[in-house]
Design an enzyme around this catalytic site. Sequence first.
Site, PDB file in Angstrom:
ATOM      1  CG  HIS A 139      33.295  40.130  30.068  1.00  0.00           C
ATOM      2  ND1 HIS A 139      34.359  39.428  30.573  1.00  0.00           N
ATOM      3  CD2 HIS A 139      33.741  41.400  29.870  1.00  0.00           C
ATOM      4  CE1 HIS A 139      35.411  40.232  30.689  1.00  0.00           C
ATOM      5  NE2 HIS A 139      35.059  41.432  30.252  1.00  0.00           N
ATOM      6  CG  ASP A 175      39.083  42.669  26.735  1.00  0.00           C
ATOM      7  OD1 ASP A 175      39.206  42.906  27.957  1.00  0.00           O
ATOM      8  OD2 ASP A 175      38.305  43.309  26.013  1.00  0.00           O
ATOM      9  CG  HIS A 177      38.580  43.501  31.598  1.00  0.00           C
ATOM     10  ND1 HIS A 177      38.389  44.531  30.691  1.00  0.00           N
ATOM     11  CD2 HIS A 177      38.889  44.087  32.773  1.00  0.00           C
ATOM     12  CE1 HIS A 177      38.559  45.690  31.298  1.00  0.00           C
ATOM     13  NE2 HIS A 177      38.875  45.445  32.558  1.00  0.00           N
ATOM     14  CG  ASP A 263      40.266  46.139  27.464  1.00  0.00           C
ATOM     15  OD1 ASP A 263      41.013  45.324  26.886  1.00  0.00           O
ATOM     16  OD2 ASP A 263      39.139  45.825  27.897  1.00  0.00           O
TER      17      ASP A 263
END
Length: 368
Positions: A139, A175, A177, A263
Amino acid sequence: MRLAYCYDERFLQHDTGLDAHQLPDGSTLEPVEHPSSARIIRRTAQLLAASGLLDDALVVAPRPATEDELAAYHTRDYIAHVRRVTSEGGGWLDPETPVVPGSWEAAVLAAGAAIELTDAVLDGRARRAFGLLRPPGHHAMRDRGMGFCVFNNVVIAARHAQRRGIGRVMVLDWDVHHGNGTQDAFWDDPSVLFVSLHQDNWYPAGWGSVDQVGAPGAEGTTVNIPLPPGTGNRGYALALERVVLPIARQFRPELIFVSAGQDASMEDPLGRMLVTMAGYRAMAESVRQLAEELCDGRLVVLMEGGYSLRYVPYCTLAILEGMTGRISGIGDPHEGTSELAQAEREFRPDQEAAIEAARCALAAYWEL
């Protein structure tokens, strides 16, 4: 066929501590661990060490990334900002990204470890590599940290590989996200294929839709496959089969990176997906076989997110099993439960529709 591996206790100096919330009456709710807890990485390291999969691994020592190496993506002002905040006792890089005095050393060591693992593969000392890194990176933007991430480890490592003469690089990010920082880094670069499998419309807002395909001149080298909540092993496998693998075979990378966030698992508190140990093992095996087919096996897998204190270690172990083609004998802690059985058979029409939408969006650039 040797595996290179890097983990260092100093990564755990990035200790995000406890979350405490003040109540309207002025009292404090009993604190809980920050979702990105250092204990998750420590438990993962313990499980991997006990599995036997690392017995013949090439253990790679991390070293701090230099400022010039960090500046392959990040601005020097941002690098100085991280150093200053950590040296002044810690603080917040954004509303969700705490740092403490030890975070600077952990972050530059994680970035340096990603470079060292890449060198181990490029030098032929190992065919593939796994970095159990902390803090994560995907990120982190050019000029700011976000989403628990400080420096973008995979971008820094990919740029290092290109400085060493690698022409085409693929980054697969699974991931839950979206890897917005990685997409930003390679948005206008046709020499890097960035592929993200992520939960649709989750985090961060506004990133990862199927129509985000790259800047003019690099169209099609950004590949987004947003998946609906509840997608499990079968949906992820189909996304690889119908979209990711065909594009990768046409792009023909010379080196493959994976941003491995566990995740998307069935037990994660910050995602709503249903991937199990078996799903992660299968994805890792698919990518290993792809690397063998396209780039002499050169594969570097770097740890990103994953917030289930119990399940992340097991899902990460499954990834190493898929990377090495060896089974540790350590089973899924959910074995025999109705939840695991449901997660492993879950597949719905909306999942196939999401994959088809991505395929159609990308068919303008690739034969799909």
